[in-house]
Write an enzyme that holds these catalytic residues in place. Sequence first.
Site, PDB file in Angstrom:
ATOM      1  CG  ASP A  31      -2.205   1.036   1.087  1.00 34.10           C
ATOM      2  OD1 ASP A  31      -3.153   0.479   0.976  1.00 34.10           O
ATOM      3  OD2 ASP A  31      -1.631   2.409   1.199  1.00 34.10           O
ATOM      4  CG  ASN A  87     -12.363  -0.417   3.665  1.00 31.82           C
ATOM      5  OD1 ASN A  87     -12.994  -0.868   4.848  1.00 31.82           O
ATOM      6  ND2 ASN A  87     -11.393   0.265   3.497  1.00 31.82           N
ATOM      7  CD  GLN A  94     -14.629  -0.970  -3.041  1.00 30.38           C
ATOM      8  OE1 GLN A  94     -15.716  -1.014  -3.126  1.00 30.38           O
ATOM      9  NE2 GLN A  94     -13.867  -1.600  -3.862  1.00 30.38           N
ATOM     10  CG  HIS A 100      -8.457  -2.734  -2.179  1.00 25.81           C
ATOM     11  ND1 HIS A 100      -9.470  -2.295  -3.229  1.00 25.81           N
ATOM     12  CD2 HIS A 100      -8.362  -2.046  -1.123  1.00 25.81           C
ATOM     13  CE1 HIS A 100      -9.954  -1.104  -2.309  1.00 25.81           C
ATOM     14  NE2 HIS A 100      -9.300  -0.943  -1.296  1.00 25.81           N
ATOM     15  CG  HIS A 102      -7.072  -2.952   3.396  1.00 22.32           C
ATOM     16  ND1 HIS A 102      -6.214  -1.836   2.884  1.00 22.32           N
ATOM     17  CD2 HIS A 102      -8.204  -2.469   2.719  1.00 22.32           C
ATOM     18  CE1 HIS A 102      -6.960  -0.868   2.287  1.00 22.32           C
ATOM     19  NE2 HIS A 102      -7.780  -1.316   2.201  1.00 22.32           N
TER      20      HIS A 102
HETATM   21  P1  5GP Z   1      -9.734   1.552   0.120  1.00 23.26           P
HETATM   22  O1  5GP Z   1     -10.121   2.824   1.016  1.00 23.26           O
HETATM   23  O2  5GP Z   1     -10.465   1.564  -1.173  1.00 23.26           O
HETATM   24  O3  5GP Z   1     -10.242   0.352   0.969  1.00 23.26           O
HETATM   25  O4  5GP Z   1      -8.256   1.382   0.340  1.00 23.26           O
HETATM   26  C1  5GP Z   1      -7.401   1.893  -0.815  1.00 23.26           C
HETATM   27  C2  5GP Z   1      -5.798   1.693  -0.425  1.00 23.26           C
HETATM   28  O5  5GP Z   1      -5.174   1.835  -1.692  1.00 23.26           O
HETATM   29  C3  5GP Z   1      -5.401   2.774   0.501  1.00 23.26           C
HETATM   30  O6  5GP Z   1      -4.964   2.090   1.629  1.00 23.26           O
HETATM   31  C4  5GP Z   1      -4.532   3.558  -0.321  1.00 23.26           C
HETATM   32  O7  5GP Z   1      -3.395   3.946   0.558  1.00 23.26           O
HETATM   33  C5  5GP Z   1      -4.071   2.654  -1.457  1.00 23.26           C
HETATM   34  N1  5GP Z   1      -3.778   3.216  -2.595  1.00 23.26           N
HETATM   35  C6  5GP Z   1      -4.477   4.199  -3.442  1.00 23.26           C
HETATM   36  N2  5GP Z   1      -3.732   4.490  -4.427  1.00 23.26           N
HETATM   37  C7  5GP Z   1      -2.693   3.663  -4.492  1.00 23.26           C
HETATM   38  C8  5GP Z   1      -1.428   3.534  -5.520  1.00 23.26           C
HETATM   39  O8  5GP Z   1      -1.657   4.266  -6.686  1.00 23.26           O
HETATM   40  N3  5GP Z   1      -0.521   2.612  -5.202  1.00 23.26           N
HETATM   41  C9  5GP Z   1      -0.648   1.876  -4.207  1.00 23.26           C
HETATM   42  N4  5GP Z   1       0.165   1.134  -3.842  1.00 23.26           N
HETATM   43  N5  5GP Z   1      -1.887   2.045  -3.136  1.00 23.26           N
HETATM   44  C10 5GP Z   1      -2.680   3.127  -3.286  1.00 23.26           C
END
Ligand code: 5GP
Length: 139
Positions: A31, A87, A94, A100, A102
């Site tokens: 992440d 999420n 999300q 995805h 975590h």
């Molecule tokens: P969500 O809130 O959708 O469950 O989590 C998305 C996750 O993706 C977040 O923890 C954020 O830090 C990660 N993330 C967002 N954009 C990027 C990216 O371009 N590269 C990587 N490696 N992680 C990302």
Amino acid sequence: MSDDCIFCSIVAGDIPARTVHETDDVFAFLDANPLAPGHTLVIPKVHAQHVGDLDADLASDLFAAVTELTPRVQDAVDADAANVGINDGEAAGQEVPHVHVHVIPRFDDDGGAPIHAVGGERPDLSDEELDAIAADIAG
Ligand code: 5GP
Ligand code: ZN
């Protein structure tokens, strides 16, 4: 592939990422804004927003990768435990609309919270309401 999806772009190699695992169908990378050292995201390569959109084989491959990677992630950062979670949908937090998982390493006394902390105010449900909900889910 979805053209405007960050994670599809990572799978395609158009956006760089620190890849930690790859199979024909599953991809995992660190992440970019980690909640802990080793915070890893495990995704299906094919674009899908919700867990319910995954077919059974892909869901199985995804979970197999999660179970394989979780102890490896923990070992890599010498963690005491991990939270594993999804999420699933905007109301659940999300932000990237590509499924995805975590994997978040946890450490004794790291000040974090258990997965129970993600819920809102706890509902006060009667036995009848619980029975009805269970029946609806069971179908
Ligand atoms: P969500 O809130 O959708 O469950 O989590 C998305 C996750 O993706 C977040 O923890 C954020 O830090 C990660 N993330 C967002 N954009 C990027 C990216 O371009 N590269 C990587 N490696 N992680 C990302
Ligand atoms: Zn995508």
